[in-house]
Design a protein around this motif. Sequence first.
Motif, PDB file in Angstrom:
ATOM      1  N   GLY A 136       0.825  -1.203   0.000  1.00  0.00           N
ATOM      2  CA  GLY A 136       0.000   0.000   0.000  1.00  0.00           C
ATOM      3  C   GLY A 136       0.857   1.249   0.000  1.00  0.00           C
ATOM      4  O   GLY A 136       1.047   1.891   1.034  1.00  0.00           O
ATOM      5  N   ILE A 137       1.357   1.617  -1.156  1.00  0.00           N
ATOM      6  CA  ILE A 137       2.295   2.739  -1.263  1.00  0.00           C
ATOM      7  C   ILE A 137       1.554   4.059  -1.421  1.00  0.00           C
ATOM      8  O   ILE A 137       1.861   5.052  -0.755  1.00  0.00           O
ATOM      9  N   GLN A 138       0.605   4.131  -2.328  1.00  0.00           N
ATOM     10  CA  GLN A 138      -0.244   5.296  -2.643  1.00  0.00           C
ATOM     11  C   GLN A 138       0.515   6.398  -3.385  1.00  0.00           C
ATOM     12  O   GLN A 138       0.016   6.956  -4.345  1.00  0.00           O
ATOM     13  N   SER A 139       1.709   6.746  -2.942  1.00  0.00           N
ATOM     14  CA  SER A 139       2.533   7.727  -3.652  1.00  0.00           C
ATOM     15  C   SER A 139       3.964   7.591  -3.162  1.00  0.00           C
ATOM     16  O   SER A 139       4.210   7.070  -2.069  1.00  0.00           O
ATOM     17  N   PHE A 140       4.906   8.048  -3.990  1.00  0.00           N
ATOM     18  CA  PHE A 140       6.307   8.111  -3.569  1.00  0.00           C
ATOM     19  C   PHE A 140       6.703   9.528  -3.182  1.00  0.00           C
ATOM     20  O   PHE A 140       7.852   9.779  -2.835  1.00  0.00           O
ATOM     21  N   ASP A 141       5.760  10.439  -3.240  1.00  0.00           N
ATOM     22  CA  ASP A 141       6.020  11.859  -2.971  1.00  0.00           C
ATOM     23  C   ASP A 141       5.712  12.153  -1.501  1.00  0.00           C
ATOM     24  O   ASP A 141       4.595  11.927  -1.026  1.00  0.00           O
ATOM     25  N   ASP A 142       6.702  12.679  -0.773  1.00  0.00           N
ATOM     26  CA  ASP A 142       6.535  12.920   0.660  1.00  0.00           C
ATOM     27  C   ASP A 142       5.368  13.853   0.955  1.00  0.00           C
ATOM     28  O   ASP A 142       4.619  13.637   1.926  1.00  0.00           O
ATOM     29  N   PHE A 168       9.797 -11.813  -3.411  1.00  0.00           N
ATOM     30  CA  PHE A 168       8.590 -12.223  -4.115  1.00  0.00           C
ATOM     31  C   PHE A 168       8.732 -11.891  -5.596  1.00  0.00           C
ATOM     32  O   PHE A 168       9.189 -10.801  -5.945  1.00  0.00           O
ATOM     33  N   ASP A 169       8.312 -12.825  -6.453  1.00  0.00           N
ATOM     34  CA  ASP A 169       8.357 -12.540  -7.888  1.00  0.00           C
ATOM     35  C   ASP A 169       7.027 -12.015  -8.394  1.00  0.00           C
ATOM     36  O   ASP A 169       6.842 -11.813  -9.594  1.00  0.00           O
ATOM     37  N   ASN A 170       6.079 -11.794  -7.467  1.00  0.00           N
ATOM     38  CA  ASN A 170       4.768 -11.280  -7.839  1.00  0.00           C
ATOM     39  C   ASN A 170       4.386 -10.214  -6.815  1.00  0.00           C
ATOM     40  O   ASN A 170       3.950 -10.535  -5.698  1.00  0.00           O
ATOM     41  N   VAL A 171       4.573  -8.956  -7.177  1.00  0.00           N
ATOM     42  CA  VAL A 171       4.375  -7.845  -6.239  1.00  0.00           C
ATOM     43  C   VAL A 171       3.476  -6.796  -6.877  1.00  0.00           C
ATOM     44  O   VAL A 171       3.721  -6.345  -8.006  1.00  0.00           O
ATOM     45  N   ASN A 172       2.433  -6.417  -6.138  1.00  0.00           N
ATOM     46  CA  ASN A 172       1.554  -5.329  -6.545  1.00  0.00           C
ATOM     47  C   ASN A 172       1.896  -4.073  -5.764  1.00  0.00           C
ATOM     48  O   ASN A 172       2.257  -4.130  -4.579  1.00  0.00           O
ATOM     49  N   ALA A 173       1.759  -2.922  -6.420  1.00  0.00           N
ATOM     50  CA  ALA A 173       1.860  -1.629  -5.738  1.00  0.00           C
ATOM     51  C   ALA A 173       0.533  -0.907  -5.889  1.00  0.00           C
ATOM     52  O   ALA A 173       0.034  -0.737  -7.010  1.00  0.00           O
ATOM     53  N   ASP A 174      -0.059  -0.523  -4.765  1.00  0.00           N
ATOM     54  CA  ASP A 174      -1.249   0.331  -4.781  1.00  0.00           C
ATOM     55  C   ASP A 174      -0.813   1.785  -4.895  1.00  0.00           C
ATOM     56  O   ASP A 174      -0.004   2.258  -4.086  1.00  0.00           O
ATOM     57  N   LEU A 175      -1.345   2.492  -5.900  1.00  0.00           N
ATOM     58  CA  LEU A 175      -1.044   3.908  -6.076  1.00  0.00           C
ATOM     59  C   LEU A 175      -2.349   4.676  -6.241  1.00  0.00           C
ATOM     60  O   LEU A 175      -3.335   4.143  -6.767  1.00  0.00           O
ATOM     61  N   MET A 176      -2.354   5.937  -5.819  1.00  0.00           N
ATOM     62  CA  MET A 176      -3.505   6.809  -5.992  1.00  0.00           C
ATOM     63  C   MET A 176      -3.142   7.966  -6.903  1.00  0.00           C
ATOM     64  O   MET A 176      -1.981   8.405  -6.925  1.00  0.00           O
ATOM     65  N   TYR A 177      -4.134   8.453  -7.642  1.00  0.00           N
ATOM     66  CA  TYR A 177      -3.942   9.659  -8.439  1.00  0.00           C
ATOM     67  C   TYR A 177      -5.123  10.590  -8.212  1.00  0.00           C
ATOM     68  O   TYR A 177      -6.058  10.263  -7.483  1.00  0.00           O
ATOM     69  N   ALA A 178      -5.073  11.763  -8.839  1.00  0.00           N
ATOM     70  CA  ALA A 178      -6.048  12.827  -8.581  1.00  0.00           C
ATOM     71  C   ALA A 178      -5.989  13.258  -7.119  1.00  0.00           C
ATOM     72  O   ALA A 178      -7.015  13.484  -6.474  1.00  0.00           O
TER      73      ALA A 178
END
Length: 395
Positions: A136-142, A168-178
């Motif tokens: 659950g990353i959502q963004s890389f911007d502080d 893990f060879d199968n990784v999802n990243a959750d990101l948000m926009y808007a």
Amino acid sequence: MSVVDLSALTGGLKSLPPLSLYIHFPWCVRKCPYCDFNSHEAKAGFDEAGYVDALLADLELALPAVWGRPVTTIFMGGGTPSLFSPEAIDRLLAGVRARVRVHPDAEISMEANPGTVEHGRFEGYRAAGVNRLSLGIQSFDDGFLRTLGRIHGGAEARAALEAALGHFDNVNADLMYALPGQTLDQALADIDTALCAGVTHLSAYHLTIEPNTLFARYEPENLPDDERSADMQEAIEVRLAAAGFEHYETSAFARPGRQCRHNLNYWTFGDYLGIGAGAHGKVSAHDGVRRQMRYKQPAAYLKAVAAGEPVQEAHKVGRRDLPFEFMMNALRLTGGFDEALFATHTGLPLVQIARELDEAARRGLLERQDGLIRPTLAGQRFLNDLLTLFLNDKA
């Protein structure tokens, strides 16, 4: 509990759909202001071993409804499952395998947040049997992370992603926009960072102000308008397509063969047993379809499990509700679904929704070709309008 008698109405379900297991972990370090999931701040800590005991007892109580059926996928969500130690996850999964038949090739996913994971834990989760991780990353911007109330920073997110991909060879990243004040370039920068790290799956969600959240009470300023949000969505889709990702569901993108099998079972109206505080489930039998929800508050859930009654709400799915429930899931799939699946997973003939299908096609929201039913690009963009056509008052 009585259910609608599909066998009398339609000839019944000739076969049961695939079965998944969802396990809910209700605690977080801090409640995010946009979150409307069943999550509770772990201010006073929690009894890790006691909760695992309750989950396994909950599963035992549910066994009569799924007896003998193989579990094809397991998903541990929250809340924040990564608050639990690898040892607890290992005991939980071992206990699950001792009680139900887990397919040898089962996808076993676990959600983790960068701010709650010591990177050494990834090795332990993998050893316990987890084979797919969702961060659950959502963004890389502080700055955006602070606005979203996240407890991690951008550097921590990058480090967690790198560590996860090491195990893990199968990784999802959750990101948000808007996001509030976000530009198109900033939205794409988050996508590019995840792509460069080597993720196999991306979930790109439009920030939505949900009722009963802090953002609903104090809406953040400078939210992108609909036009800017649509530009971001389109640009993200183009960028991911160029990187070899298939846009296979409304908010989900995957490299070939890396679609989330657990979520695909949801979206094709498969069955899922839900255990844990607030977990929802949908389980079919040859005589109908049942939905359940466990008690939401952790203390109430633990007490209910101890009493042998973890289910707070249960109801039958009526005949006239089945088409909408099926379509609400299946029409999220951008590639559509085999039209035979409707009868297989609902027990209803496709002719039941012939008028609605024709009207959706007339409006340019849906198309039928070579035995597939799928939303058009307009249907994907205006999914709620498409789904509304399947809400009807037919008896």
